[in-house]
Scaffold this motif. Structure first.
Motif, mmCIF file in Angstrom:
data_model
loop_
_atom_site.group_PDB
_atom_site.id
_atom_site.type_symbol
_atom_site.label_atom_id
_atom_site.label_comp_id
_atom_site.label_asym_id
_atom_site.label_seq_id
_atom_site.Cartn_x
_atom_site.Cartn_y
_atom_site.Cartn_z
ATOM 1 N N ASP B 118 0.881 -1.162 0.000
ATOM 2 C CA ASP B 118 0.000 0.000 0.000
ATOM 3 C C ASP B 118 0.922 1.217 0.000
ATOM 4 N N VAL B 119 0.941 1.931 -1.110
ATOM 5 C CA VAL B 119 1.918 3.012 -1.274
ATOM 6 C C VAL B 119 1.797 4.083 -0.190
ATOM 7 N N TRP B 120 0.589 4.363 0.234
ATOM 8 C CA TRP B 120 0.397 5.415 1.233
ATOM 9 C C TRP B 120 0.930 4.991 2.602
ATOM 10 N N GLU B 121 0.876 3.670 2.861
ATOM 11 C CA GLU B 121 1.513 3.142 4.070
ATOM 12 C C GLU B 121 3.028 3.202 3.923
ATOM 13 N N LEU B 122 3.489 2.819 2.746
ATOM 14 C CA LEU B 122 4.930 2.785 2.448
ATOM 15 C C LEU B 122 5.570 4.159 2.687
ATOM 16 N N MET B 123 4.844 5.208 2.295
ATOM 17 C CA MET B 123 5.349 6.572 2.480
ATOM 18 C C MET B 123 5.637 6.875 3.944
ATOM 19 N N LYS B 124 4.807 6.287 4.816
ATOM 20 C CA LYS B 124 4.990 6.562 6.248
ATOM 21 C C LYS B 124 6.154 5.758 6.809
ATOM 22 N N GLN B 125 6.397 4.562 6.213
ATOM 23 C CA GLN B 125 7.449 3.689 6.745
ATOM 24 C C GLN B 125 8.844 4.092 6.278
ATOM 25 N N MET B 126 8.949 4.527 5.043
ATOM 26 C CA MET B 126 10.267 4.799 4.477
ATOM 27 C C MET B 126 10.826 6.129 4.968
ATOM 28 N N PRO B 127 12.144 6.181 5.213
ATOM 29 C CA PRO B 127 12.759 7.471 5.543
ATOM 30 C C PRO B 127 12.795 8.331 4.291
ATOM 31 N N LEU B 128 12.021 9.393 4.258
ATOM 32 C CA LEU B 128 11.952 10.210 3.045
ATOM 33 C C LEU B 128 13.020 11.298 3.064
ATOM 34 N N GLU B 129 13.589 11.551 1.905
ATOM 35 C CA GLU B 129 14.546 12.651 1.819
ATOM 36 C C GLU B 129 14.289 13.485 0.567
ATOM 37 N N GLU B 130 14.638 14.744 0.666
ATOM 38 C CA GLU B 130 14.528 15.636 -0.480
ATOM 39 C C GLU B 130 15.769 15.444 -1.351
ATOM 40 N N ARG B 131 15.563 15.408 -2.658
ATOM 41 C CA ARG B 131 16.687 15.342 -3.589
ATOM 42 C C ARG B 131 16.476 16.415 -4.662
ATOM 43 N N ILE B 132 17.335 17.396 -4.679
ATOM 44 C CA ILE B 132 17.238 18.441 -5.696
ATOM 45 C C ILE B 132 18.025 17.984 -6.923
ATOM 46 N N TYR B 133 17.302 17.625 -7.966
ATOM 47 C CA TYR B 133 17.911 17.043 -9.156
ATOM 48 C C TYR B 133 17.609 17.864 -10.400
ATOM 49 N N ARG B 134 18.564 17.812 -11.333
ATOM 50 C CA ARG B 134 18.260 18.296 -12.680
ATOM 51 C C ARG B 134 17.364 17.261 -13.347
ATOM 52 N N PHE B 135 16.478 17.737 -14.202
ATOM 53 C CA PHE B 135 15.594 16.843 -14.944
ATOM 54 C C PHE B 135 15.663 17.273 -16.402
ATOM 55 N N ARG B 136 16.084 16.349 -17.273
ATOM 56 C CA ARG B 136 16.285 16.718 -18.687
ATOM 57 C C ARG B 136 15.376 15.867 -19.563
ATOM 58 N N CYS B 137 14.509 16.545 -20.319
ATOM 59 C CA CYS B 137 13.610 15.825 -21.230
ATOM 60 C C CYS B 137 14.315 15.585 -22.562
ATOM 61 N N VAL B 138 13.984 14.477 -23.212
ATOM 62 C CA VAL B 138 14.584 14.129 -24.502
ATOM 63 C C VAL B 138 14.242 15.179 -25.571
ATOM 64 N N GLU B 139 13.185 15.960 -25.322
ATOM 65 C CA GLU B 139 12.765 16.984 -26.283
ATOM 66 C C GLU B 139 13.652 18.221 -26.242
ATOM 67 N N GLY B 140 14.544 18.309 -25.259
ATOM 68 C CA GLY B 140 15.460 19.441 -25.236
ATOM 69 C C GLY B 140 15.132 20.526 -24.225
ATOM 70 N N TRP B 141 14.195 20.270 -23.330
ATOM 71 C CA TRP B 141 13.958 21.230 -22.242
ATOM 72 C C TRP B 141 14.328 20.562 -20.921
ATOM 73 N N SER B 142 14.514 21.385 -19.910
ATOM 74 C CA SER B 142 14.933 20.815 -18.636
ATOM 75 C C SER B 142 14.426 21.669 -17.485
ATOM 76 N N MET B 143 14.550 21.122 -16.283
ATOM 77 C CA MET B 143 14.168 21.885 -15.091
ATOM 78 C C MET B 143 14.935 21.330 -13.898
ATOM 79 N N VAL B 144 14.826 22.014 -12.770
ATOM 80 C CA VAL B 144 15.441 21.533 -11.533
ATOM 81 C C VAL B 144 14.311 21.349 -10.529
ATOM 82 N N VAL B 145 14.217 20.132 -9.986
ATOM 83 C CA VAL B 145 13.064 19.778 -9.153
ATOM 84 C C VAL B 145 13.504 19.284 -7.780
ATOM 85 N N PRO B 146 12.887 19.794 -6.721
ATOM 86 C CA PRO B 146 13.166 19.260 -5.391
ATOM 87 C C PRO B 146 12.250 18.062 -5.083
#
Lengths: 182, 319
Positions: B118-146
């Motif tokens: 159950d994903v909503w249960e899983l969210m509570k069990q797992m140690p969650l962390e923020e990861r600020i990553y670059r995200f690059r689309c194959v179409e040639g645009w990109s963004m930075v997402v936390p």
């Protein structure tokens, strides 16, 4: 009156584009310019062809040149977007892209044809170069393939656009070859 | 289990000198062109962002690399999610009524311990962390997402894959009731359900994330609610959304885009400025909200962490 209405209709995509760019809502402005100018040029080229297709039913022939010039105008914006904003006027990357990417050299070739047609549509020149304006059919073919190749995958509404284009194309061939009169 | 803290790579000197190489003419041109276009499209919106209320408990990413985040508005309004529509602006309105609760995640295949989570249960069990990553689309645009999530390796450890398992296969929900394009049969844009895959070492890599949120809040539907994969050094289509099944296998999964156009989209799909898409160049990218492009980095800037995974491979052939 008719001319003014048609003029405004042809201008509306530009107004829409400027609104999109200036009122926000364009996360990728260069892509927005590509899309709007590209679709407009494509639509108007097919519209100009349709005018001669239905010339017996709807008399718009006298406005065909304006529609064609508007198509060229949008193609010019589209090409300028490629050259100035996308490639940032860097001749190396322009050449690289143009020579390496089939869909780009199809587009550039079509643009060259439209440029020639726009220049020779001046009344004085038109009388002499009238015959060459058959090149529109080459441009239509190139531009259609260019449009398909520019997509990552065709959405169903793009298939609908292509279906309409195909109908116009087939009817045009029928008319040209004199298989049927309309 | 060993906890790996990932730090964003700090910018190196080399990243900065790029700018200095621009000659005066280009700089002048840019200034000229930029003044012609709207300030709204060019400038970062200074207006206060309406962020959703934080509803996840997570460890913050110190953003050591000093990446400039895209706004919540940008990240959640410009999406590729073909199950809804091919229009990037159209996904958000169409996905408003998407039901991501309840959500079952099945883990099966070559594992000692198959799971029904159950994903909503899983969210509570797992140690969650923020990861600020670059995200690059194959179409040639990109963004930075936390992003917020947990390392996929933790989930893999729970399932205990057999030694024979060499790949991990992922599948998106199939539900024509919720996804308009899945009900279109022959007229559908892609073959559904959407499938993606990773080699086992890629899946186990500490950068590979199962994301459940962004900007402190659970994922909105358009970004792949309630759980998605994030592989920051690969093109965006690898980061499959709204995952319902994870299968361990000994054969390379047939990922959707690779089946659709094998010449254009590979299995690996590593971000690489020197390997062009057949129809467009991948040398540069446009960050959402920026008018001009920036150079694309090898492995999207994560070469130091992941290049060893591809030693001895011809990245042109295995793209």
């Amino acid at each position: 009156m008719k001319r003014a209405l048609l003029f405004l209709l042809c201008l509306s995509p530009l107004i829409f584009l400027l609104y999109r760019l200036f009122a926000g809502g364009a996360e990728d402005p260069i892509k927005a310019i590509y899309s709007v100018t590209g679709y407009s040029a494509l639509t108007l080229l097919y519209a100009a062809t349709t005018i001669s297709l239905v010339r017996k039913k709807i008399r718009l022939l006298r406005y065909r040149r304006m529609v064609g010039l508007f198509a060229f105008f949008y193609a010019l914006l589209h090409f300028s977007n490629f050259l100035i904003l996308d490639m940032e006027l860097d001749p190396a990357s322009v050449l690289d892209e143009t020579l390496k990417k089939p869909f780009i050299y199809l587009g550039v070739t079509a643009f060259a044809i439209l440029l020639f047609m726009a220049v020779t549509s001046l009344p004085k020149l038109f009388a002499r170069f009238y015959g060459y304006h058959q090149l529109i059919y080459v441009a239509l073919l190139l531009v259609t393939v260019h449009f398909v190749m520019a997509q990552k995958a065709l959405a169903y509404w793009q298939w609908e656009i292509l279906a309409v284009m195909a109908v116009i194309g087939v009817l045009k061939v029928v008319q040209k070859t004199g298989l049927a009169k309309f | 289990m060993q906890r790996t803290r990932y730090e964003n790579r700090p910018l190196r000197e080399a990243d900065v000198t790029e700018e200095a190489l621009f000659d005066e003419r280009r700089k002048f041109l840019k200034l000229g062109a930029a003044s012609l276009v709207s300030t709204a499209a060019v400038l970062e919106l200074a207006a206060k962002e309406h962020l959703p209320a934080v509803n996840l408990d997570y460890a913050k990413d110190p953003n050591a690399g000093g990446l400039e985040l895209n706004t919540y508005e940008q990240i959640t309004s410009y999406n590729n999610f073909y199950e809804f529509t091919t229009s990037k602006k159209g996904v958000k309105p169409l996905s408003k009524r998407f039901k991501s609760e309840p959500w079952k995640l099945t883990v099966d295949g070559m594992v000692e311990q198959p799971l029904e989570l159950d994903v909503w249960e899983l969210m509570k069990q797992m140690p969650l962390e923020e990861r600020i990553y670059r995200f690059r689309c194959v179409e040639g645009w990109s963004m930075v997402v936390p992003w917020i999530g947990f390392e996929l390796s933790r989930l893999i450890a729970m399932a205990k894959p057999l030694a024979s398992a060499k790949y991990v296969r992922f599948e998106t929900l199939y539900d024509p009731e919720q996804f308009p394009d899945q009900g279109r049969g022959l007229l559908a844009t892609l073959d559904y359900p959407y499938v993606e895959g990773l080699r086992m070492d890629e899946a186990m890599h500490p950068l590979t994330l199962m994301a459940v949120g962004l900007y402190g809040h659970t994922l909105p539907p358009q970004n792949g609610a309630p759980i998605r994969l994030i592989v920051p050094w690969k093109y965006g289509f690898k980061s499959i959304k709204s995952v319902v099944r994870i299968t361990f296998t000994d054969t390379q999964p047939q990922n959707t885009w690779n089946v659709y156009a094998p010449r254009e989209y590979g299995f690996y799909a590593n971000v690489n400025p020197d390997v062009d898409h057949p129809r467009w160049s991948q040398a540069r990218e446009r960050v959402l909200g920026h008018f001009f492009k920036q150079p694309t980095q090898l492995f999207n800037g994560y070469a130091k962490e992941v290049a060893h995974l591809y030693k001895g491979m011809d990245l042109r052939k295995q793209f």
